[in-house]
Design a protein around this motif. Structure first.
Motif, PDB file in Angstrom:
ATOM      1  N   ARG A 164       1.931   6.320  -6.945  1.00 32.16           N
ATOM      2  CA  ARG A 164       0.526   6.719  -7.548  1.00 32.16           C
ATOM      3  C   ARG A 164       0.022   5.840  -8.707  1.00 32.16           C
ATOM      4  NH1 ARG A 164       2.346  13.206  -8.205  1.00 32.16           N
ATOM      5  NH2 ARG A 164       3.230  12.787  -6.350  1.00 32.16           N
ATOM      6  N   LYS A 202       0.770  -0.854  -0.338  1.00 28.23           N
ATOM      7  CA  LYS A 202      -0.242  -0.080  -0.087  1.00 28.23           C
ATOM      8  C   LYS A 202       1.083   1.762  -0.082  1.00 28.23           C
ATOM      9  CE  LYS A 202      -3.990  -1.985   2.455  1.00 28.23           C
ATOM     10  NZ  LYS A 202      -4.805  -2.258   3.171  1.00 28.23           N
ATOM     11  N   SER A 203       1.567   1.144   0.920  1.00 30.32           N
ATOM     12  CA  SER A 203       2.910   2.316   0.853  1.00 30.32           C
ATOM     13  C   SER A 203       3.194   2.873  -0.390  1.00 30.32           C
ATOM     14  CB  SER A 203       3.487   2.338   1.778  1.00 30.32           C
ATOM     15  OG  SER A 203       4.453   1.332   1.570  1.00 30.32           O
ATOM     16  N   LEU A 204       3.990   1.844  -0.824  1.00 37.15           N
ATOM     17  CA  LEU A 204       4.726   1.871  -2.654  1.00 37.15           C
ATOM     18  C   LEU A 204       4.088   1.966  -3.455  1.00 37.15           C
ATOM     19  CD1 LEU A 204       6.855   0.881  -3.972  1.00 37.15           C
ATOM     20  CD2 LEU A 204       6.563  -1.303  -4.528  1.00 37.15           C
ATOM     21  N   SER A 242       0.956   3.896  -3.860  1.00 34.17           N
ATOM     22  CA  SER A 242       0.822   5.140  -2.922  1.00 34.17           C
ATOM     23  C   SER A 242       1.958   6.334  -3.719  1.00 34.17           C
ATOM     24  CB  SER A 242       0.358   5.881  -1.566  1.00 34.17           C
ATOM     25  OG  SER A 242       1.839   5.483  -0.455  1.00 34.17           O
ATOM     26  N   GLU A 243       3.076   6.302  -3.227  1.00 35.03           N
ATOM     27  CA  GLU A 243       4.754   6.428  -4.105  1.00 35.03           C
ATOM     28  C   GLU A 243       4.541   6.586  -5.245  1.00 35.03           C
ATOM     29  OE1 GLU A 243       7.979   7.163  -2.808  1.00 35.03           O
ATOM     30  OE2 GLU A 243       7.487   7.224  -0.264  1.00 35.03           O
ATOM     31  N   LYS A 277       2.899 -11.624   7.025  1.00 35.93           N
ATOM     32  CA  LYS A 277       3.487  -9.888   6.502  1.00 35.93           C
ATOM     33  C   LYS A 277       3.661 -10.250   5.475  1.00 35.93           C
ATOM     34  CE  LYS A 277       3.443  -7.149  10.600  1.00 35.93           C
ATOM     35  NZ  LYS A 277       4.248  -6.346  11.794  1.00 35.93           N
ATOM     36  N   SER A 309      -3.405  -0.020  -5.116  1.00 34.31           N
ATOM     37  CA  SER A 309      -2.134  -1.711  -4.556  1.00 34.31           C
ATOM     38  C   SER A 309      -2.778  -2.897  -5.462  1.00 34.31           C
ATOM     39  CB  SER A 309      -2.869  -1.545  -2.773  1.00 34.31           C
ATOM     40  OG  SER A 309      -4.017  -1.919  -2.727  1.00 34.31           O
TER      41      SER A 309
END
Length: 146
Positions: A9, A2-4, A6-7, A39, A12
């Motif tokens: 753009r 998810k963080s990747l 958003s980076e 994880k 997910s």
């Protein structure tokens, strides 16, 4: 992921699809870890990724540097050609078009026509003056006052 996502753009879901595809190809390795294996850890398998991208087992930095130098030289040549083409375009744009030439020609032809009429008129007056002298007639004198 998810963080990747958003980076980058992106979503997910799209990133997950990409990662699964890369895991299937063996380019990316995925390990699940934690107490309940909830994880995920991803890392790249460099030898396989290199083979996938470059089509060979090992990455050769010298070949890449050579390709970069070739690309730089080609870019310099293209920039030089662009400058030459821009100069050529400027010269062509400064040249007079056929329509402009025709307009100028018509103006000059009108000037020449007017001058011919004046010359013919002067020649006619000279002929009349000579004829008047041969007939022993006195030429008429005209005085101009402004």
């Amino acid at each position: 992921l998810k963080s990747l996502a958003s980076e980058l753009r992106t979503t997910s879901v799209a990133l997950n699809h990409l990662m699964l595809s890369m895991v299937d190809k063996g380019i990316v390795i995925k390990r699940e870890w934690g107490k309940n294996k909830n994880k995920e850890l991803y890392w790249i398998d460099i030898p396989r990724a290199t083979k996938e991208v470059y089509g060979k087992e090992e990455y050769n930095a010298d070949e890449d540097a050579g390709a970069r130098e070739t690309a730089k030289m080609e870019l310099a040549q293209l920039k030089s050609r662009e400058i030459a083409l821009r100069r050529e375009i400027e010269i062509v744009q400064q040249e007079v078009s056929n329509d402009e030439l025709e307009t100028k020609l018509n103006v000059e032809e009108k000037v020449v026509s007017d001058l011919r009429e004046r010359v013919n008129g002067a020649n006619d007056r000279i002929k009349r003056a000579r004829l008047g002298h041969t007939n022993n007639k006195r030429p008429r004198v005209v005085s101009w006052r402004g």
